[in-house]
Design a protein around this motif. Structure first.
Motif, PDB file in Angstrom:
ATOM      1  N   VAL A 294       0.855  -1.178   0.000  1.00 54.14           N
ATOM      2  CA  VAL A 294       0.000   0.000   0.000  1.00 54.14           C
ATOM      3  C   VAL A 294       0.894   1.231   0.000  1.00 54.14           C
ATOM      4  CG1 VAL A 294      -1.806   1.284   1.200  1.00 54.14           C
ATOM      5  CG2 VAL A 294      -1.789  -1.225   1.283  1.00 54.14           C
ATOM      6  N   LEU A 295       0.705   2.088  -0.990  1.00 57.06           N
ATOM      7  CA  LEU A 295       1.375   3.386  -1.051  1.00 57.06           C
ATOM      8  C   LEU A 295       0.392   4.415  -0.495  1.00 57.06           C
ATOM      9  CD1 LEU A 295       2.657   3.029  -4.732  1.00 57.06           C
ATOM     10  CD2 LEU A 295       3.836   2.359  -2.642  1.00 57.06           C
ATOM     11  N   TYR A 296       0.836   5.262   0.416  1.00 52.76           N
ATOM     12  CA  TYR A 296      -0.101   6.182   1.047  1.00 52.76           C
ATOM     13  C   TYR A 296       0.610   7.445   1.508  1.00 52.76           C
ATOM     14  CZ  TYR A 296       1.767   4.453   5.515  1.00 52.76           C
ATOM     15  OH  TYR A 296       2.594   4.120   6.567  1.00 52.76           O
ATOM     16  N   GLY A 297      -0.186   8.457   1.790  1.00 52.68           N
ATOM     17  CA  GLY A 297       0.360   9.722   2.270  1.00 52.68           C
ATOM     18  C   GLY A 297      -0.750  10.723   2.489  1.00 52.68           C
ATOM     19  N   GLU A 298      -0.398  11.871   3.028  1.00 53.27           N
ATOM     20  CA  GLU A 298      -1.401  12.892   3.321  1.00 53.27           C
ATOM     21  C   GLU A 298      -1.834  13.654   2.073  1.00 53.27           C
ATOM     22  OE1 GLU A 298      -0.081  15.328   6.525  1.00 53.27           O
ATOM     23  OE2 GLU A 298       0.290  13.632   7.870  1.00 53.27           O
ATOM     24  N   THR A 299      -1.125  13.439   0.986  1.00 51.83           N
ATOM     25  CA  THR A 299      -1.500  14.018  -0.308  1.00 51.83           C
ATOM     26  C   THR A 299      -1.361  12.948  -1.376  1.00 51.83           C
ATOM     27  OG1 THR A 299       0.726  14.728  -0.975  1.00 51.83           O
ATOM     28  CG2 THR A 299      -0.529  16.232   0.445  1.00 51.83           C
ATOM     29  N   GLY A 300      -1.749  13.294  -2.596  1.00 55.94           N
ATOM     30  CA  GLY A 300      -1.660  12.366  -3.708  1.00 55.94           C
ATOM     31  C   GLY A 300      -0.250  12.001  -4.101  1.00 55.94           C
ATOM     32  N   GLU A 301       0.729  12.686  -3.551  1.00 53.08           N
ATOM     33  CA  GLU A 301       2.111  12.314  -3.824  1.00 53.08           C
ATOM     34  C   GLU A 301       2.509  11.057  -3.052  1.00 53.08           C
ATOM     35  OE1 GLU A 301       4.565  15.664  -2.985  1.00 53.08           O
ATOM     36  OE2 GLU A 301       3.680  16.927  -4.558  1.00 53.08           O
ATOM     37  N   LEU A 302       1.662  10.657  -2.127  1.00 53.26           N
ATOM     38  CA  LEU A 302       1.863   9.448  -1.317  1.00 53.26           C
ATOM     39  C   LEU A 302       3.152   9.569  -0.513  1.00 53.26           C
ATOM     40  CD1 LEU A 302       0.529   6.851  -3.932  1.00 53.26           C
ATOM     41  CD2 LEU A 302      -0.720   8.142  -2.196  1.00 53.26           C
ATOM     42  N   GLY A 303       4.197   8.829  -0.837  1.00 52.18           N
ATOM     43  CA  GLY A 303       5.465   9.024  -0.127  1.00 52.18           C
ATOM     44  C   GLY A 303       5.772   7.977   0.918  1.00 52.18           C
ATOM     45  N   GLN A 304       4.759   7.226   1.386  1.00 51.71           N
ATOM     46  CA  GLN A 304       4.999   6.145   2.338  1.00 51.71           C
ATOM     47  C   GLN A 304       4.468   4.845   1.749  1.00 51.71           C
ATOM     48  OE1 GLN A 304       4.319   7.182   6.648  1.00 51.71           O
ATOM     49  NE2 GLN A 304       3.180   8.884   5.754  1.00 51.71           N
ATOM     50  N   GLU A 305       4.995   3.733   2.226  1.00 46.45           N
ATOM     51  CA  GLU A 305       4.483   2.456   1.764  1.00 46.45           C
ATOM     52  C   GLU A 305       4.588   1.406   2.864  1.00 46.45           C
ATOM     53  OE1 GLU A 305       7.641  -0.219  -0.569  1.00 46.45           O
ATOM     54  OE2 GLU A 305       7.202   1.655  -1.640  1.00 46.45           O
ATOM     55  N   GLN A 306       3.681   0.443   2.794  1.00 48.16           N
ATOM     56  CA  GLN A 306       3.699  -0.708   3.693  1.00 48.16           C
ATOM     57  C   GLN A 306       3.476  -1.949   2.844  1.00 48.16           C
ATOM     58  OE1 GLN A 306       4.219  -0.791   7.180  1.00 48.16           O
ATOM     59  NE2 GLN A 306       4.393  -2.979   6.720  1.00 48.16           N
ATOM     60  N   ALA A 307       4.426  -2.876   2.914  1.00 45.74           N
ATOM     61  CA  ALA A 307       4.368  -4.063   2.062  1.00 45.74           C
ATOM     62  C   ALA A 307       3.921  -5.285   2.849  1.00 45.74           C
ATOM     63  CB  ALA A 307       5.732  -4.325   1.430  1.00 45.74           C
ATOM     64  N   GLY A 308       3.252  -6.219   2.150  1.00 44.77           N
ATOM     65  CA  GLY A 308       2.909  -7.501   2.737  1.00 44.77           C
ATOM     66  C   GLY A 308       4.140  -8.371   2.885  1.00 44.77           C
ATOM     67  N   GLU A 309       4.054  -9.343   3.785  1.00 47.96           N
ATOM     68  CA  GLU A 309       5.229 -10.152   4.088  1.00 47.96           C
ATOM     69  C   GLU A 309       5.487 -11.239   3.060  1.00 47.96           C
ATOM     70  OE1 GLU A 309       4.829 -11.660   8.012  1.00 47.96           O
ATOM     71  OE2 GLU A 309       4.927  -9.680   8.968  1.00 47.96           O
TER      72      GLU A 309
END
Length: 647
Positions: A294-309
């Protein structure tokens, strides 16, 4: 002395094998009591003409497919099956009663926990009767209930094989029963044995007799794949006969495997679960095992990600350390072992509000079996921009049927469920199936749980399971309610404590007395009275109903618990009985959704019909009331014991 079953088996062994397809018309040996094969001459005008036994009615639109060796029917796994009879009792002269052999050639295109080739298996509560030849997610299985193994209302043994099937390939599957032993054969080889059943076969009373499905009352799980030939004998085949029968049709194994689509796609598009002030769970399903993130962030630029194991098909990724009541943009991405990547559109969510902030949530009950209605209602609800949604059970019509989840429920809930989380309770139609637990992510044990949102606490209960004072759920709920300091306390479960429905609890149209709801569930009512529960939301009845405030099973002017049936989000509609019961404030026939808005100590509730028209409103205002205080006598059992022991 040989027991009769052995004599029957010996007779069977002395006979030659059946031929399949058109050649089956000229064979030596015992005739089956029923035999169906599929060709242009047998499949026409909505029927399958049996070579022997009763004809079968076509339900859905299974396709006749041909190959160089003959033909088969292909079932879609959603709508298609063959109905031999509405109940087994309608054709009991064609049903084995002591000895049994079921034989079939099949292709499986999709695993199914309740996959069936031929069945008349009844499950009425914990009572089981009849038989089934089918499969689950990995192997073939044979289920049967016999009278001498009866526990009072019938108890089946489900015999699972050891051979794991491959999708798209033909298999010869045979099940036998001789009054003492169940046997399951796959491709001519013995695959499993059980001696748990004894005596005559316990016939089902109400379950339909079907090919390509298992059905009981209003539950249905259908086969996806090919069925080429099905035979039913009232004799017990020997291992030698089974081997010979397999060898006779083994050319089918040389056919090319049926091509199953191998595209990398979304089976279920992204949706949200268990939102809190600092986290949320993002889920989706892919057609192939893949590594998701999942790519996510406070704006549409995202900037953070969390990957499945690890690589999987059902993806469940928890995002943590988020800011409370804050908007986020997100996008999911999945890559399979061939390097193919799919991405969702840019989506949004908002974390849960702080305690002092107003919030709004939707209520959608019984979305089952009608994705068009569910879609219309969920779209209207989405236009109201709720913070989350609760669903009081029966998300689908048959929980074991995967297609109903991926082709009905989730499409019916989009785009709502991709933007706001839903919190479900489990209904009777989910059948406690694995799909419910695979697709839902809430606190363990998932069939009951609690969550906080703003200044409210929600208590979600499984009304299919025990709720009496000695039950696990009752003790859990009492403890949670006693500990709760929330301004608002809401409870949700599927079966209604109070209802004026026309026939579920006594058909008053026919002069019967009504229980006005599920009396078993009313064991929980004293807890609501004691701990000041504000509203209980239920489904099960496909209509709308709201009670007056109630306490000690009496109507109050205020300060009581309000019970609502909100089961109008998809299921076939039901009607209220002809008499207005003492507890009823408002009742409505029609599909609908509900909306509750909380602002501090004030709640506003609205109900809308399928056309978006407001048909009921309610306000609860606690601003002039002192906060509820639980009296010492109403403490938890442990506290009461301590209090009683005090000098």
């Amino acid at each position: 002395m040989l027991r009769p079953a052995v004599l029957a088996a010996a007779l069977f062994a002395a006979c030659n094998s059946l031929d399949f397809g058109s050649s089956a018309l000229a064979h030596e040996g015992p005739d089956p009591v029923s035999h169906w094969y599929f060709s242009p001459s047998t499949v026409k005008e909505g029927k399958v003409a049996a070579r022997l036994g009763p004809d079968a009615t076509i339900v859905g639109a299974p396709q006749l497919v041909t190959d160089k060796l003959g033909a088969a029917l292909r079932f879609d796994g959603v709508h298609d099956y063959l109905r031999i009879a509405p109940t087994a009792g309608d054709v009991d002269e064609f049903l084995p009663d002591q000895y049994l052999t079921l034989s079939a050639w099949v292709i499986i295109e999709a695993p199914n926990p309740q996959g069936a080739i031929i069945s008349t298996l009844e499950a009425d509560g914990d009572g089981e009767k009849g038989f089934l030849l089918g499969y689950n997610d990995r192997v073939f299985r044979f289920a049967l209930a016999a009278r001498r193994s009866d526990d009072g209302n019938g108890e089946a043994t489900v015999l699972e094989g050891k051979t794991e099937f491959e999708l798209g390939k033909y298999y010869h599957v045979v099940a036998t029963y001789d009054g003492f032993e169940m046997r399951l054969y796959v491709n001519g080889e013995l695959d499993a044995v059980s001696d748990d059943q004894r005596g005559p076969i316990y016939p089902s009373r109400y379950a339909p007799y079907v090919i390509g499905a298992t059905a009981d009352h209003d539950e249905l799980a259908t086969h996806r794949g090919h069925i080429r030939d099905v035979s039913v004998y009232d004799l017990t085949a020997t291992e030698k006969w089974v081997k010979h029968d397999f060898d006779h049709g083994s050319d089918l194994l040389e056919l090319d495997a049926v091509e199953i689509p191998d595209d990398m796609t979304f089976v279920v598009t992204p949706y949200l679960q268990f939102v809190t002030q600092d986290g949320i769970t993002v889920m989706w399903e892919t057609s192939r095992p893949s590594k998701g993130k999942v790519l996510y962030g406070e704006t549409g630029e995202l900037g953070q990600e969390q990957a499945g194991e690890q690589a999987t098909t059902i993806h469940e990724i928890r995002l943590t350390d988020l800011e409370s009541q804050s908007p986020y943009a997100y996008q999911v991405e999945a890559t399979d072992d061939r390097g193919r990547t799919i991405r969702s559109p840019l989506l949004t969510f908002q974390t849960a509000n702080n305690e002092e902030t107003p919030f709004t949530f939707g209520i959608l009950g019984d979305t089952q079996g009608n994705p068009k209605v569910c879609k219309r209602l969920s779209d209207q609800l989405w236009m109201q921009r709720p913070n989350f949604t609760i669903i009081p059970g029966d998300l689908v019509d048959s929980g074991p049927n995967k297609q109903q989840w991926v082709e009905e429920f989730f499409p019916g809930m989009q785009p709502l469920s991709s933007r706001v989380a839903f919190f479900p309770t489990i209904g009777n139609h989910e059948q406690n199936a694995a799909h419910y637990y695979n697709y839902v992510s809430v606190p363990a044990p998932e069939y009951y749980y609690t969550f906080r949102y703003g200044n409210a606490q929600f208590f979600m209960v499984d009304s299919n399971k025990a709720v009496d004072p000695d039950s696990e759920q009752y003790k859990w709920l009492e403890s949670q309610l006693a500990q709760s300091d929330a301004t608002w306390k809401f409870v949700s479960y599927h079966h209604p404590s109070y209802s004026s429905d026309e026939d579920d609890y006594g058909d008053m149209w026919k002069g019967e007395r009504s229980e006005y709801g599920d009396t078993r569930i009313r064991a929980l009512v004293p807890l609501y009275d004691r701990y000041g529960v504000d509203i209980v939301w239920n489904g099960h009845i496909h209509s709308y109903e709201r009670t007056w405030p109630m306490k000690a099973e009496k109507v109050q002017e205020q300060d009581g618990t309000i019970y609502m049936v909100t089961g109008g989000a998809g299921g076939n509609l039901e009607t209220a009985g002809p008499i207005k019961p003492w507890f009823q404030n408002n009742v409505k026939h029609g599909h609908h959704y509900c909306l509750a808005a909380v602002n501090g100590r004030r709640l506003e509730f609205k109900a809308f019909d399928l056309e978006g028209r407001l048909f009921d409103t309610m306000t609860i205002d606690k601003r002039d009331r002192s906060p509820a205080v639980v009296p010492p006598a109403a403490a938890t059992p442990a506290a009461r014991e301590t209090q009683a022991a005090a000098p």
